[in-house]
Motif scaffolding. Structure first.
Motif, PDB file in Angstrom:
ATOM      1  N   ASP A 101      -8.413   7.328   8.598  1.00 37.69           N
ATOM      2  CA  ASP A 101      -6.940   7.199   8.105  1.00 37.69           C
ATOM      3  C   ASP A 101      -6.992   8.730   7.296  1.00 37.69           C
ATOM      4  OD1 ASP A 101      -6.725   4.578   8.553  1.00 37.69           O
ATOM      5  OD2 ASP A 101      -7.153   3.979   6.357  1.00 37.69           O
TER       6      ASP A 101
ATOM      7  N   PRO B  51     -12.300   5.834   6.739  1.00 33.23           N
ATOM      8  CA  PRO B  51     -11.381   6.791   6.347  1.00 33.23           C
ATOM      9  C   PRO B  51     -11.697   7.849   5.768  1.00 33.23           C
ATOM     10  CG  PRO B  51     -10.938   4.186   5.944  1.00 33.23           C
ATOM     11  CD  PRO B  51     -12.498   4.398   6.405  1.00 33.23           C
TER      12      PRO B  51
ATOM     13  N   PHE C 204      -0.600   9.120   7.352  1.00 36.07           N
ATOM     14  CA  PHE C 204       0.474   8.583   6.314  1.00 36.07           C
ATOM     15  C   PHE C 204       0.986   9.996   5.344  1.00 36.07           C
ATOM     16  CE2 PHE C 204      -2.755   5.406   6.572  1.00 36.07           C
ATOM     17  CZ  PHE C 204      -2.075   4.430   7.414  1.00 36.07           C
ATOM     18  N   ARG C 205       2.114   9.864   5.126  1.00 37.65           N
ATOM     19  CA  ARG C 205       2.724  10.592   3.980  1.00 37.65           C
ATOM     20  C   ARG C 205       2.167  10.281   2.797  1.00 37.65           C
ATOM     21  NH1 ARG C 205       7.608  10.917   7.104  1.00 37.65           N
ATOM     22  NH2 ARG C 205       8.094   9.207   5.958  1.00 37.65           N
ATOM     23  N   TYR C 206       1.828  11.005   1.633  1.00 34.88           N
ATOM     24  CA  TYR C 206       1.628  10.322   0.302  1.00 34.88           C
ATOM     25  C   TYR C 206       2.904   9.977  -0.045  1.00 34.88           C
ATOM     26  CZ  TYR C 206       0.914  10.177  -4.614  1.00 34.88           C
ATOM     27  OH  TYR C 206       1.158   9.708  -5.787  1.00 34.88           O
ATOM     28  N   SER C 207       2.603   8.684  -0.657  1.00 29.34           N
ATOM     29  CA  SER C 207       3.757   8.141  -1.423  1.00 29.34           C
ATOM     30  C   SER C 207       3.172   7.745  -2.710  1.00 29.34           C
ATOM     31  CB  SER C 207       4.551   6.973  -0.581  1.00 29.34           C
ATOM     32  OG  SER C 207       3.655   5.851  -0.528  1.00 29.34           O
TER      33      SER C 207
ATOM     34  N   VAL D 216       0.977  -1.163  -0.105  1.00 28.58           N
ATOM     35  CA  VAL D 216       0.021  -0.077  -0.077  1.00 28.58           C
ATOM     36  C   VAL D 216       0.633   1.237   0.019  1.00 28.58           C
ATOM     37  CG1 VAL D 216      -1.656   1.361   1.458  1.00 28.58           C
ATOM     38  CG2 VAL D 216      -2.097  -0.930   0.980  1.00 28.58           C
ATOM     39  N   ARG D 217       1.925   1.202   0.704  1.00 28.89           N
ATOM     40  CA  ARG D 217       3.024   2.458   0.949  1.00 28.89           C
ATOM     41  C   ARG D 217       4.314   2.050   0.576  1.00 28.89           C
ATOM     42  NH1 ARG D 217      -0.981   3.170   4.378  1.00 28.89           N
ATOM     43  NH2 ARG D 217       0.133   1.780   5.837  1.00 28.89           N
TER      44      ARG D 217
ATOM     45  N   THR E  84     -12.960  -2.430   6.250  1.00 25.78           N
ATOM     46  CA  THR E  84     -12.851  -1.041   6.225  1.00 25.78           C
ATOM     47  C   THR E  84     -14.239  -0.788   5.504  1.00 25.78           C
ATOM     48  OG1 THR E  84     -10.604  -1.032   6.060  1.00 25.78           O
ATOM     49  CG2 THR E  84     -11.595   1.007   5.457  1.00 25.78           C
TER      50      THR E  84
ATOM     51  N   ILE F   9      -4.274  10.879   4.724  1.00 27.88           N
ATOM     52  CA  ILE F   9      -3.079  11.166   3.872  1.00 27.88           C
ATOM     53  C   ILE F   9      -2.610  12.565   3.872  1.00 27.88           C
ATOM     54  CG2 ILE F   9      -2.120  11.061   1.339  1.00 27.88           C
ATOM     55  CD1 ILE F   9      -3.692   8.625   1.136  1.00 27.88           C
TER      56      ILE F   9
ATOM     57  N   ARG G 131       2.440   5.243  -6.041  1.00 26.72           N
ATOM     58  CA  ARG G 131       2.427   3.936  -6.085  1.00 26.72           C
ATOM     59  C   ARG G 131       2.290   3.563  -7.637  1.00 26.72           C
ATOM     60  NH1 ARG G 131       4.976   2.132  -3.937  1.00 26.72           N
ATOM     61  NH2 ARG G 131       4.321   0.325  -3.292  1.00 26.72           N
TER      62      ARG G 131
ATOM     63  N   GLN H 214     -11.867  -4.804   1.943  1.00 27.11           N
ATOM     64  CA  GLN H 214     -11.466  -3.504   1.412  1.00 27.11           C
ATOM     65  C   GLN H 214     -12.606  -2.560   1.632  1.00 27.11           C
ATOM     66  OE1 GLN H 214      -8.440  -2.610   1.294  1.00 27.11           O
ATOM     67  NE2 GLN H 214      -7.439  -4.462   1.230  1.00 27.11           N
TER      68      GLN H 214
ATOM     69  N   GLN I  34      -9.327  10.566   4.727  1.00 25.08           N
ATOM     70  CA  GLN I  34      -8.199  10.720   4.039  1.00 25.08           C
ATOM     71  C   GLN I  34      -7.706  12.163   3.892  1.00 25.08           C
ATOM     72  OE1 GLN I  34      -6.913   8.183   3.513  1.00 25.08           O
ATOM     73  NE2 GLN I  34      -8.234   6.515   2.792  1.00 25.08           N
TER      74      GLN I  34
ATOM     75  N   ARG J 177     -12.506  10.152  -4.557  1.00 28.47           N
ATOM     76  CA  ARG J 177     -12.893   9.504  -3.301  1.00 28.47           C
ATOM     77  C   ARG J 177     -14.600   9.561  -3.167  1.00 28.47           C
ATOM     78  NH1 ARG J 177     -11.193   5.962   0.335  1.00 28.47           N
ATOM     79  NH2 ARG J 177     -11.992   6.780   1.951  1.00 28.47           N
TER      80      ARG J 177
ATOM     81  N   TYR K 263      -4.851   7.695  -5.405  1.00 27.39           N
ATOM     82  CA  TYR K 263      -3.451   7.205  -5.074  1.00 27.39           C
ATOM     83  C   TYR K 263      -3.216   5.680  -4.680  1.00 27.39           C
ATOM     84  CZ  TYR K 263      -6.741   7.284  -0.989  1.00 27.39           C
ATOM     85  OH  TYR K 263      -7.745   7.036  -0.334  1.00 27.39           O
TER      86      TYR K 263
HETATM   87  N1  SAM Z   1      -9.902   0.346   1.650  1.00 28.56           N
HETATM   88  C1  SAM Z   1      -9.566   1.269   2.809  1.00 28.56           C
HETATM   89  C2  SAM Z   1     -10.007   2.686   2.493  1.00 28.56           C
HETATM   90  O1  SAM Z   1     -11.179   2.833   1.875  1.00 28.56           O
HETATM   91  O2  SAM Z   1      -9.697   3.707   2.691  1.00 28.56           O
HETATM   92  C3  SAM Z   1      -8.065   1.440   3.185  1.00 28.56           C
HETATM   93  C4  SAM Z   1      -7.201   1.095   2.174  1.00 28.56           C
HETATM   94  S1  SAM Z   1      -5.475   1.182   2.520  1.00 28.56           S
HETATM   95  C5  SAM Z   1      -5.044  -0.695   2.896  1.00 28.56           C
HETATM   96  C6  SAM Z   1      -5.090   1.939   4.099  1.00 28.56           C
HETATM   97  C7  SAM Z   1      -4.845   3.316   4.007  1.00 28.56           C
HETATM   98  O3  SAM Z   1      -3.384   3.599   3.547  1.00 28.56           O
HETATM   99  C8  SAM Z   1      -5.777   4.035   3.169  1.00 28.56           C
HETATM  100  O4  SAM Z   1      -6.968   4.319   3.796  1.00 28.56           O
HETATM  101  C9  SAM Z   1      -4.857   5.216   3.098  1.00 28.56           C
HETATM  102  O5  SAM Z   1      -4.949   6.146   4.062  1.00 28.56           O
HETATM  103  C10 SAM Z   1      -3.497   4.644   3.110  1.00 28.56           C
HETATM  104  N2  SAM Z   1      -2.897   4.914   1.757  1.00 28.56           N
HETATM  105  C11 SAM Z   1      -3.296   4.146   0.654  1.00 28.56           C
HETATM  106  N3  SAM Z   1      -2.502   4.372  -0.409  1.00 28.56           N
HETATM  107  C12 SAM Z   1      -1.641   5.587   0.029  1.00 28.56           C
HETATM  108  C13 SAM Z   1      -0.385   5.934  -0.597  1.00 28.56           C
HETATM  109  N4  SAM Z   1      -0.247   5.996  -2.143  1.00 28.56           N
HETATM  110  N5  SAM Z   1       0.147   7.077  -0.001  1.00 28.56           N
HETATM  111  C14 SAM Z   1      -0.114   7.093   1.482  1.00 28.56           C
HETATM  112  N6  SAM Z   1      -1.016   6.421   2.086  1.00 28.56           N
HETATM  113  C15 SAM Z   1      -1.759   5.739   1.461  1.00 28.56           C
END
Ligand code: SAM
Ligand code: SF4
Length: 439
Positions: free
Chosen positions: A302, A262, A333-336, A53-54, A235, A304, A338, A201, A264, A276, A163
């Protein structure tokens, strides 16, 4: 390699879904005659179940593989990679860690014995994926807890948040037949499980593939089954969190008054760029409905920071949303960027130092909010599910309350696996302290 009497070591990174997958992998290997090893050094087979994910989670995988790789003159060992990275980034994995013996995506765990039997030469890759749900027999799940059971109800995601790599690693949404979920719940209830965590998910979009029964009806049915004390789900997606789910939660006391939803970002313009599907106002309205219909509910989220183009004003909208919503807990989280995601096609233009500072601001604000929320609970008595001795002091035990907050408390006996009453006597930002009231 034949699995009979071989020792395997499983290292899991990532979310509860990966933990649940590891419970399946362990069960499948054990049924084929293998036994778990305490340490990677003692194993004939090491499997790393990964998260993509990150970027940071992926780097952890590469570092770990470097540590467990076979050494010249050392013990022979087969190395396997399972999970999201295995499914999505096979080519990079092969290029960066060519010594990996097998790579197995989430739809192929039942085939592990056959895959391992073939391993030892060129890397065996099993990344087939099908839209059909693959049922893992209950007997093949080695549950880590005798009290809390994960029950997977769906996999994959159709949302394509800009993201997120999940739609590429876990594929499109597929739903588990309700009759299979029912059978698993009945088996868990008979075995005395007290807490159920439905996993997926995006659990809100669940529909029985055979009858169309929606998630709210599944929740209500599970809530009526004998034996379970707490039922949770993870989630949720704010855009699919419909009023019928709220109503199911009000109708049934075993459905925990707790939702991970979440957010975001607190900025409508960032949410639109993230794809979103809701605005800040729509999220606030859902949260208000939940709080109005389910008094005392706790929400977690969550966040970002540093999403491409995030301005200081947009970031301030996230801070103000946190102030308004007062979450029990957040994961930030800091955006990264992908691979293959829409956002990665554009520039990652918020400087690293800015992302770092914004993350610190989010976490500092949340620390204040949690401290105040926790302080307001001092003096109350609450139900806690005991987990085991705390890390620091063997006379102090740790558990979780209905809101999933950590409660550390004194008790004359180990309360692991039992529901106990605890009087809260103190609080820090990340946990509550207390004393056992009765048994
Ligand atoms: N399905 C969930 C949702 O709808 O939010 C969670 C998915 S992910 C496994 C868990 C969290 O990782 C996300 O809610 C988001 O905050 C974070 N995340 C996902 N992709 C990211 C990215 N590219 N950079 C930073 N955080 C990320
Ligand atoms: Fe990723 Fe969005 Fe799907 Fe969650 S809803 S798994 S964040 S694409």
């Amino acid at each position: 390699m034949d699995l009979q009497d071989k020792a395997f070591f499983l290292r899991t990174f990532g979310c509860q879904m990966n933990v649940n997958d590891s419970e399946r992998i362990a069960g499948v290997l054990a049924a084929a005659g293998a036994r778990p090893a305490e340490r990677a050094e003692d194993a004939d087979i090491v499997i790393v179940n990964t998260c993509a994910v990150r970027e940071k989670s992926e780097e952890k995988l590469y570092a770990y593989l470097g540590r467990v790789r076979p050494r010249p003159g050392g013990r022979p060992v087969l190395i396997g990679v399972a999970g999201c990275v295995a499914q999505a980034e096979t080519a990079e994995l092969l290029a960066r860690r060519p010594f990996v013996d097998f790579i197995v995506g989430p739809d192929n765990y039942l085939r592990l014995p056959e895959i391992i039997r073939r391993a030892g030469g060129p890397t065996v890759v099993a990344d087939e994926w099908s839209i059909e749900w693959k049922e893992t027999p209950e007997a093949l799940i080695h549950r880590e807890s005798p009290v809390t059971a994960f029950v997977s109800i769906m996999e994959g995601c159709n949302n394509f948040c800009s993201y997120c790599i999940v739609p590429f690693t876990r594929g499109r949404e597929k739903f588990r037949p309700l009759r299979a979920i029912r059978a698993e719940l009945a088996a868990l209830s008979a075995r005395g499980y007290l807490e159920i965590l439905f996993l997926g998910q995006n659990v809100n979009s669940y529909r029985d593939p055979e009858t169309g029964t929606p998630f709210a009806a599944l929740l209500a049915e599970a809530g009526r089954m004998p034996g379970f004390r707490w039922i949770r789900f993870l989630t949720s997606h704010p855009k699919n969190f419909s009023a019928d789910i709220v109503e199911a939660m009000t109708s049934c006391p075993v459905l925990c008054r707790e939702v991970h939803l979440p957010l975001q970002s607190g900025s409508t313009s960032v949410l639109a760029r993230m794809n979103r599907g809701y605005t800040r106002e729509e999220y606030l309205a859902k949260a208000a409905l939940l709080r109005q219909r389910i008094p005392g509910i706790s929400l977690s989220t969550d966040i970002i920071v540093g999403y491409p183009g995030e301005t200081e004003t947009e970031f301030r909208d996230t801070l103000s949303a946190l102030e308004t919503l007062r979450f029990t807990n957040i994961f930030s989280f800091r955006y990264s960027p992908r691979p293959r995601t829409a956002a990665a096609k554009g520039a990652d233009d918020v400087p690293f130092e800015t992302k770092k500072r914004r993350l610190m601001e989010v976490q500092a604000l949340q620390k204040e909010i949690q401290s105040a929320l926790h302080k307001s609970l001092v003096g109350s008595i609450m139900t806690v599910l005991g987990v085991g001795p705390s890390r620091r002091d063997p006379a102090v035990f740790s558990g979780r309350n209905e809101s999933h907050q950590v409660v550390n408390f004194r008790s004359p006996t180990d309360p692991a696996g039992r529901f106990v009453r605890v009087r809260i006597t103190g609080a820090g930002p990340y946990s509550l302290r207390g004393d056992l009231v009765d048994d």
